[in-house]
Design a protein around this motif. Structure first.
Motif, PDB file in Angstrom:
ATOM      1  N   ASP A   5       0.995  -1.247  -0.142  1.00  0.00           N
ATOM      2  CA  ASP A   5      -0.153   0.178   0.159  1.00  0.00           C
ATOM      3  C   ASP A   5       0.874   1.346   0.144  1.00  0.00           C
ATOM      4  O   ASP A   5       1.709   1.282   1.023  1.00  0.00           O
ATOM      5  N   GLU A   6       0.860   1.964  -1.089  1.00  0.00           N
ATOM      6  CA  GLU A   6       1.790   3.032  -1.244  1.00  0.00           C
ATOM      7  C   GLU A   6       0.979   4.399  -0.850  1.00  0.00           C
ATOM      8  O   GLU A   6      -0.089   4.407  -0.715  1.00  0.00           O
ATOM      9  N   VAL A  93       3.017   7.241 -12.559  1.00  0.00           N
ATOM     10  CA  VAL A  93       2.434   6.680 -11.448  1.00  0.00           C
ATOM     11  C   VAL A  93       3.761   5.787 -10.885  1.00  0.00           C
ATOM     12  O   VAL A  93       4.302   4.916 -11.737  1.00  0.00           O
ATOM     13  N   TYR A  94       3.754   5.763  -9.610  1.00  0.00           N
ATOM     14  CA  TYR A  94       4.861   5.247  -8.963  1.00  0.00           C
ATOM     15  C   TYR A  94       4.442   3.905  -8.220  1.00  0.00           C
ATOM     16  O   TYR A  94       3.253   3.991  -7.470  1.00  0.00           O
ATOM     17  N   TYR A  95       4.877   2.539  -8.321  1.00  0.00           N
ATOM     18  CA  TYR A  95       4.584   1.578  -7.749  1.00  0.00           C
ATOM     19  C   TYR A  95       5.519   0.998  -6.860  1.00  0.00           C
ATOM     20  O   TYR A  95       6.686   0.751  -7.429  1.00  0.00           O
ATOM     21  N   CYS A  96       5.198   0.632  -5.630  1.00  0.00           N
ATOM     22  CA  CYS A  96       5.895  -0.234  -4.770  1.00  0.00           C
ATOM     23  C   CYS A  96       5.898  -1.860  -5.287  1.00  0.00           C
ATOM     24  O   CYS A  96       4.593  -2.576  -5.518  1.00  0.00           O
ATOM     25  N   GLY A 110       6.717 -10.225  -7.947  1.00  0.00           N
ATOM     26  CA  GLY A 110       5.476 -10.673  -8.163  1.00  0.00           C
ATOM     27  C   GLY A 110       4.123 -10.039  -7.379  1.00  0.00           C
ATOM     28  O   GLY A 110       3.221 -10.370  -7.471  1.00  0.00           O
ATOM     29  N   SER A 111       4.970  -9.035  -6.438  1.00  0.00           N
ATOM     30  CA  SER A 111       3.762  -8.343  -5.879  1.00  0.00           C
ATOM     31  C   SER A 111       4.053  -6.871  -6.081  1.00  0.00           C
ATOM     32  O   SER A 111       5.062  -6.277  -6.136  1.00  0.00           O
ATOM     33  N   TRP A 112       2.670  -6.108  -6.472  1.00  0.00           N
ATOM     34  CA  TRP A 112       2.633  -4.785  -6.548  1.00  0.00           C
ATOM     35  C   TRP A 112       1.583  -4.161  -6.001  1.00  0.00           C
ATOM     36  O   TRP A 112       0.554  -4.537  -5.718  1.00  0.00           O
ATOM     37  N   GLY A 113       2.037  -2.752  -5.628  1.00  0.00           N
ATOM     38  CA  GLY A 113       1.059  -1.864  -5.132  1.00  0.00           C
ATOM     39  C   GLY A 113       0.073  -1.231  -5.925  1.00  0.00           C
ATOM     40  O   GLY A 113       0.293  -1.642  -7.086  1.00  0.00           O
ATOM     41  N   GLN A 114      -0.919  -0.494  -5.498  1.00  0.00           N
ATOM     42  CA  GLN A 114      -1.950   0.027  -6.771  1.00  0.00           C
ATOM     43  C   GLN A 114      -1.480   1.024  -7.273  1.00  0.00           C
ATOM     44  O   GLN A 114      -2.036   1.477  -8.262  1.00  0.00           O
TER      45      GLN A 114
END
Length: 122
Positions: A5-6, A93-96, A110-114
């Motif tokens: 969660d960013e 858009v920046y993704y964690c 394998g895991s991305w924030g929104q």
């Protein structure tokens, strides 16, 4: 997988600073390589920065080296991206992300924030 969660995106003038934060769920946060990618309109996702499990190794895209700093706190399950001297071309858009290998390839995480929007005005 881990849920991410960013927060911290927004609008800033060129030359300004923003700090993005990412909180991860799960008890195995410290085993993950954490990172940030970004995607501008009409562009592919682009590697920004990554940090290994201990925080002792950090990797940056050439375009942000010297301006951005990635850090993590395994006790709090957080990874941050301090962005200084922002430029209009940093708008995206920046993704964690979380993964097990420190690479620049989106498919290796394998895991991305929104995602959180960062807009830098000139």
């Amino acid at each position: 997988q881990v849920q991410l969660d960013e927060s911290g995106g927004g609008l800033v003038q060129a030359g300004g600073s923003l700090r993005l934060s990412c909180v991860a769920s799960g008890r195995t946060f410290s085993s993950y390589v954490m990172g940030w990618f970004r995607q501008a309109p009409g562009e592919e996702r682009e590697f920004v920065a990554a940090i290994n499990w201990s925080g002792g190794l950090r990797y940056y895209a050439d375009s942000v080296k010297g301006r951005f700093t990635i850090s993590r706190d395994n006790a709090k399950n957080t990874v941050d991206l301090q962005m200084n001297s922002l430029k209009p071309e940093d708008t995206a858009v920046y993704y964690c992300v979380a993964g097990f290998v420190a690479t620049t390839r989106p498919a290796d995480f394998g895991s991305w924030g929104q995602g959180t929007q960062v807009t830098v005005s000139s």
